[in-house]
Structures are given as structure tokens and as C-alpha cells.
Design a protein around this motif. Structure first.
Motif, mmCIF file in Angstrom:
data_model
loop_
_atom_site.group_PDB
_atom_site.id
_atom_site.type_symbol
_atom_site.label_atom_id
_atom_site.label_comp_id
_atom_site.label_asym_id
_atom_site.label_seq_id
_atom_site.Cartn_x
_atom_site.Cartn_y
_atom_site.Cartn_z
ATOM 1 N N LEU A 1 0.809 -1.221 0.000
ATOM 2 C CA LEU A 1 0.000 0.000 0.000
ATOM 3 C C LEU A 1 0.842 1.270 0.000
ATOM 4 O O LEU A 1 0.301 2.372 -0.007
ATOM 5 C CB LEU A 1 -0.929 0.013 1.226
ATOM 6 N N SER A 2 2.163 1.136 -0.006
ATOM 7 C CA SER A 2 3.013 2.306 0.209
ATOM 8 C C SER A 2 3.011 3.278 -0.964
ATOM 9 O O SER A 2 3.375 4.443 -0.800
ATOM 10 C CB SER A 2 4.446 1.866 0.511
ATOM 11 N N ASN A 3 2.605 2.837 -2.165
ATOM 12 C CA ASN A 3 2.584 3.736 -3.323
ATOM 13 C C ASN A 3 1.282 4.524 -3.455
ATOM 14 O O ASN A 3 1.127 5.303 -4.393
ATOM 15 C CB ASN A 3 2.796 2.937 -4.617
ATOM 16 N N LEU A 4 0.353 4.303 -2.535
ATOM 17 C CA LEU A 4 -0.962 4.923 -2.641
ATOM 18 C C LEU A 4 -1.054 6.146 -1.739
ATOM 19 O O LEU A 4 -0.338 6.262 -0.737
ATOM 20 C CB LEU A 4 -2.034 3.904 -2.258
ATOM 21 N N ASP A 5 -1.972 7.063 -2.072
ATOM 22 C CA ASP A 5 -2.154 8.236 -1.218
ATOM 23 C C ASP A 5 -2.840 7.816 0.081
ATOM 24 O O ASP A 5 -3.366 6.705 0.201
ATOM 25 C CB ASP A 5 -2.944 9.336 -1.931
ATOM 26 N N ALA A 6 -2.825 8.705 1.067
ATOM 27 C CA ALA A 6 -3.249 8.352 2.421
ATOM 28 C C ALA A 6 -4.687 7.847 2.477
ATOM 29 O O ALA A 6 -4.990 6.839 3.128
ATOM 30 C CB ALA A 6 -3.075 9.554 3.350
ATOM 31 N N ARG A 7 -5.611 8.523 1.778
ATOM 32 C CA ARG A 7 -7.019 8.117 1.834
ATOM 33 C C ARG A 7 -7.223 6.741 1.219
ATOM 34 O O ARG A 7 -7.910 5.875 1.776
ATOM 35 C CB ARG A 7 -7.877 9.155 1.098
ATOM 36 N N LEU A 8 -6.597 6.517 0.061
ATOM 37 C CA LEU A 8 -6.739 5.228 -0.620
ATOM 38 C C LEU A 8 -6.051 4.117 0.157
ATOM 39 O O LEU A 8 -6.511 2.974 0.183
ATOM 40 C CB LEU A 8 -6.158 5.331 -2.032
ATOM 41 N N ARG A 9 -4.953 4.450 0.809
ATOM 42 C CA ARG A 9 -4.230 3.450 1.608
ATOM 43 C C ARG A 9 -5.113 2.930 2.735
ATOM 44 O O ARG A 9 -5.167 1.730 2.993
ATOM 45 C CB ARG A 9 -2.953 4.067 2.162
ATOM 46 N N ILE A 10 -5.839 3.830 3.386
ATOM 47 C CA ILE A 10 -6.735 3.408 4.465
ATOM 48 C C ILE A 10 -7.880 2.562 3.920
ATOM 49 O O ILE A 10 -8.268 1.545 4.507
ATOM 50 C CB ILE A 10 -7.267 4.646 5.215
ATOM 51 N N GLN A 11 -8.411 2.955 2.757
ATOM 52 C CA GLN A 11 -9.505 2.206 2.142
ATOM 53 C C GLN A 11 -9.057 0.794 1.765
ATOM 54 O O GLN A 11 -9.739 -0.194 2.056
ATOM 55 C CB GLN A 11 -9.996 2.943 0.893
ATOM 56 N N LEU A 12 -7.884 0.675 1.125
ATOM 57 C CA LEU A 12 -7.409 -0.637 0.691
ATOM 58 C C LEU A 12 -6.938 -1.484 1.867
ATOM 59 O O LEU A 12 -6.944 -2.716 1.793
ATOM 60 C CB LEU A 12 -6.289 -0.488 -0.326
ATOM 61 N N ARG A 13 -6.548 -0.844 2.937
ATOM 62 C CA ARG A 13 -6.203 -1.597 4.143
ATOM 63 C C ARG A 13 -7.411 -2.401 4.623
ATOM 64 O O ARG A 13 -7.296 -3.587 4.958
ATOM 65 C CB ARG A 13 -5.736 -0.630 5.237
ATOM 66 N N SER A 14 -8.569 -1.760 4.620
ATOM 67 C CA SER A 14 -9.795 -2.466 5.016
ATOM 68 C C SER A 14 -10.141 -3.582 4.031
ATOM 69 O O SER A 14 -10.571 -4.664 4.428
ATOM 70 C CB SER A 14 -10.965 -1.472 5.099
ATOM 71 N N GLU A 15 -9.932 -3.315 2.723
ATOM 72 C CA GLU A 15 -10.192 -4.335 1.711
ATOM 73 C C GLU A 15 -9.273 -5.533 1.895
ATOM 74 O O GLU A 15 -9.694 -6.689 1.777
ATOM 75 C CB GLU A 15 -9.992 -3.739 0.315
ATOM 76 N N LEU A 16 -8.012 -5.269 2.178
ATOM 77 C CA LEU A 16 -7.046 -6.347 2.373
ATOM 78 C C LEU A 16 -7.421 -7.204 3.571
ATOM 79 O O LEU A 16 -7.365 -8.443 3.516
ATOM 80 C CB LEU A 16 -5.653 -5.742 2.555
ATOM 81 N N ALA A 17 -7.824 -6.560 4.649
ATOM 82 C CA ALA A 17 -8.248 -7.302 5.843
ATOM 83 C C ALA A 17 -9.469 -8.163 5.537
ATOM 84 O O ALA A 17 -9.559 -9.312 5.986
ATOM 85 C CB ALA A 17 -8.550 -6.324 6.975
ATOM 86 N N ARG A 18 -10.407 -7.617 4.764
ATOM 87 C CA ARG A 18 -11.613 -8.376 4.425
ATOM 88 C C ARG A 18 -11.276 -9.594 3.572
ATOM 89 O O ARG A 18 -11.785 -10.708 3.814
ATOM 90 C CB ARG A 18 -12.599 -7.468 3.674
ATOM 91 N N VAL A 19 -10.428 -9.414 2.557
ATOM 92 C CA VAL A 19 -10.065 -10.522 1.673
ATOM 93 C C VAL A 19 -9.367 -11.624 2.460
ATOM 94 O O VAL A 19 -9.670 -12.816 2.293
ATOM 95 C CB VAL A 19 -9.167 -10.022 0.520
ATOM 96 N N GLN A 20 -8.442 -11.241 3.335
ATOM 97 C CA GLN A 20 -7.742 -12.266 4.124
ATOM 98 C C GLN A 20 -8.708 -12.991 5.047
ATOM 99 O O GLN A 20 -8.639 -14.215 5.212
ATOM 100 C CB GLN A 20 -6.613 -11.612 4.931
ATOM 101 N N ARG A 21 -9.638 -12.264 5.615
ATOM 102 C CA ARG A 21 -10.613 -12.868 6.530
ATOM 103 C C ARG A 21 -11.554 -13.808 5.779
ATOM 104 O O ARG A 21 -11.830 -14.921 6.243
ATOM 105 C CB ARG A 21 -11.401 -11.756 7.223
ATOM 106 N N GLU A 22 -12.029 -13.390 4.610
ATOM 107 C CA GLU A 22 -12.989 -14.206 3.858
ATOM 108 C C GLU A 22 -12.348 -15.449 3.250
ATOM 109 O O GLU A 22 -12.991 -16.488 3.127
ATOM 110 C CB GLU A 22 -13.647 -13.362 2.759
#
Length: 343
Positions: A162-183
Motif C-alpha cells: 500500500l506504500s505507493n498509494l495516497d493516504a485516503r486510498l491506503r486506508i480504504q485498501l487496508r480495510s479491503e485487504l483485511a476483508r479478503v484475508q478474513r474471507e
């Protein structure tokens, strides 16, 4: 034993000194482990050793209980998401995601089904025909994640994704990553230098220093009880000082208050008289830096929340530490981190 990945006594160097030194690490099935630390600590080298891109100079790598030390990357069932996306620009989104399945000679019908499922999982089902150049950075990283997940890897390796993304998108994709790993229930290892990212995502985190684990445990355990100055300061503790009869401690600013120097003092509390140096407006709150005299010399305490208008720079103040603010640290001789190592 339920370890998916295990490193036993792994060591490696690039000629400028050891990058990994007798490293022992185990990752359990379904666990999300974060490896974090400053540049040169060995975290990315550890990930490359697990993936097979680097063969350790010493020690053993086990995946699924089997010795994989000399097994090449293409024969390890590893999913990898890189910082730079690493997509094929001439292939469509669906073709990029299908690449690993083609290499594994998965049949066309099964391949199509699994690619569709992976793209739906990351919310890109409607973009399957596009080329990477037609996507945003966040969408490209989702494609990279789908490509890693679709092969159903034994372990998903994430190299600062996520380090190449801007701050807002980084937070959004962080949640997506957690969801994908959980599912999916995938075992995942994340490399990051961002402590907030590790705290938000990981079941367990390991802080590396000079190729060794300085501390590991649950995010709450490591953050609230850092073992030494290095871990405390890397996790964002701005204030480390020596207290009489307490030794070296880290100070949690959320449990510190500032009051006027002439206010009635609480004799049971740890407090210091000092001077307000500066105030910093942070949007939701204002923090103060207060310099206090200690036996070893003056210390600037930073990041202490302050009510607007309560005190101004140059004013005398009292800094009061409640007991939860004081985190004892182990005595530890200073050892510099090898910043020159290319990891």
C-alpha cells in the motif's frame, strides 16, 4: 504443529554484514503476521527468503512442514503482492489474474470460474476486459491481490503493497485487504514500515532489528508494552526518559495532562515543572511540547494533548503522568540499525 511457514536459524548477508542473524520465525495457518521495522532491519529479506527469491546462507525454511530451503520460487505455492503491482501491461485484467493458473496448467473452464471469483472478491468483476493502464493505482493493486489469491497459495506474501498509494486510498485498501484475508482464510505475511498499518491488520506483529526479532506478540501487547527503547520509539513513542527509582520508561501521551504551574499539585502523581515551548494544531486537537528539567538534563516532552487556549508558549506548566502513562523499558545498550543494507 500448525505452522504453515517456519524459519529455523536463518542467516543471510549481502557483504556489508549480516542482514538476517539466526532468525527463528513461525507463521500459523490462517494467521496474519506483520513484519515491521526501519530500513535495513531485514524484513524484506525475510519475505524473499520465504518466497524463495533468496536462498539463506544458513538455516532452514519449511513450508507446510516440508523443507523448502532449496526449492525454487516457481515450485513453492506462494502468492506475492509487490509494492509496484508488477502487472503485465499488454494483458487484460482477467488475463493478468489468470497468469498463475495458466502456469499451473489449470483447465480453461476452471480458470475462467476462479478468475471471476477472484475479481468479484476484490470488487473488479466489471473491469475484467480492461488493461492495467486504464486503471487507477488502487484498482491495479486490487488486480495484483486477485492474481495472488486466485492460485490458492499456502501463504500470501505482501511486500509493502500500500506504500505507493495516497493516504485516503491506503486506508480504504487496508480495510479491503483485511476483508479478503478474513474471507479466504489465507495465511498472510505483510512487510511494512508503517506501524499503524501493522496495528490495523495483523493478528501478530514482529518488530525486526538488525536481522533479529526485537519483540513479537499481538498488536495490543507490543504497542502497550514495548520491551525496550528501540521498539517503543519505532512504534511512535516520542517521549523516552529516565525517572528516579523507575529507570528508563516510555511515556504514553494520551495519559499525560498539562496544568498551570500554580495549580494545586497531586503529591501521589509523577509530575514535572516545565515551560511550554510550542503548540501544534492537529485538526482534531492541539498538542504541546514542554521542556522539563531532569537530573540528566532538560528533556522536551512532545505530543501532549492540550485544551485550546489553556496555556501559551513561554508559560510555566506542570506535566502530570498518570500511572498508565508510564511504560517500563528494559535496559539495553544502543546498537545502530544497519541502514546501508539494501532491504
Amino acid at each position: 504443529m500448525n505452522h504453515v511457514v517456519e524459519l529455523r536459524g536463518v542467516g543471510h548477508n549481502f557483504g556489508a554484514g549480516p542482514v538476517l542473524a539466526d532468525l527463528d520465525l513461525a507463521v500459523d495457518r490462517g494467521e496474519f503476521l506483520a513484519l515491521l521495522g526501519p530500513s535495513g532491519c531485514g524484513k524484506s529479506t525475510t519475505l524473499r527468503v520465504i518466497a524463495g527469491y533468496l536462498r539463506p546462507a544458513e538455516g532452514q525454511v519449511l513450508i507446510g512442514g516440508r523443507d523448502a530451503t532449496r526449492v525454487p520460487p516457481q515450485r513453492r505455492n506462494i502468492g506475492m503482492v509487490f509494492q509496484s503491482y508488477a502487472l503485465f501491461p499488454h494483458l487484460s485484467v482477467a488475463e493478468n489474474v489468470a497468469f498463475g493458473l495458466r502456469m499451473r496448467k489449470v483447465g480453461k473452464l476452471e480458470r475462467t470460474r476462479r478468475v471471476g471469483e477472484a475479481l468479484e472478491l476484490v470488487g473488479l468483476g466489471q473491469l475484467a476486459a480492461r488493461k492495467p493502464g486504464q486503471l487507477s493505482g488502487g484498482q491495479q493493486q486490487r488486480v495484483a491481490l486477485a492474481r495472488a489469491v486466485v492460485i490458492r497459495p499456502d501463504v500470501l506474501l505482501l511486500d509493502e503493497p500500500l506504500s505507493n498509494l495516497d493516504a485516503r486510498l491506503r486506508i480504504q485498501l487496508r480495510s479491503e485487504l483485511a476483508r479478503v484475508q478474513r474471507e479466504t482464510g489465507l495465511t498472510a505475511v505483510l512487510v511494512t514500515h508503517d506501524q499503524e498499518e501493522a496495528l490495523a491488520l495483523a493478528d501478530r506483529m514482529a518488530v525486526l532489528r538488525d536481522g533479529r526479532i526485537a519483540q513479537q506478540g499481538s498488536p495490543r501487547e507490543v504497542f502497550e508494552r514495548p520491551r525496550n527503547r528501540f521498539v517503543a520509539q519505532f512504534l511512535g513513542y516520542e517521549n523516552v526518559l529516565a525517572l528516579p527509582d523507575r529507570g528508563e520508561v516510555a511515556v504514553r501521551p494520551e495519559h499525560v495532562r498539562i496544568e498551570a504551574a500554580d495549580a494545586a499539585a497531586d503529591p501521589s502523581a509523577v509530575s514535572f515543572e516545565g515551560v511550554v515551548d510550542e503548540l501544534t494544531y492537529r485538526g482534531t486537537h492541539t498538542t504541546a511540547t514542554v521542556t522539563v528539567p531532569l537530573p540528566a538534563g532538560p528533556v522536551a516532552l512532545r505530543g501532549i494533548a492540550l485544551s485550546p487556549g489553556a496555556l501559551a508558549p513561554g508559560r510555566a506548566a506542570r506535566v502530570v503522568l498518570s500511572e498508565p502513562a508510564i511504560v517500563p523499558l528494559l535496559d539495553e545498550p544502543h546498537r545502530p540499525v544497519l541502514e546501508e543494507n539494501p532491504v
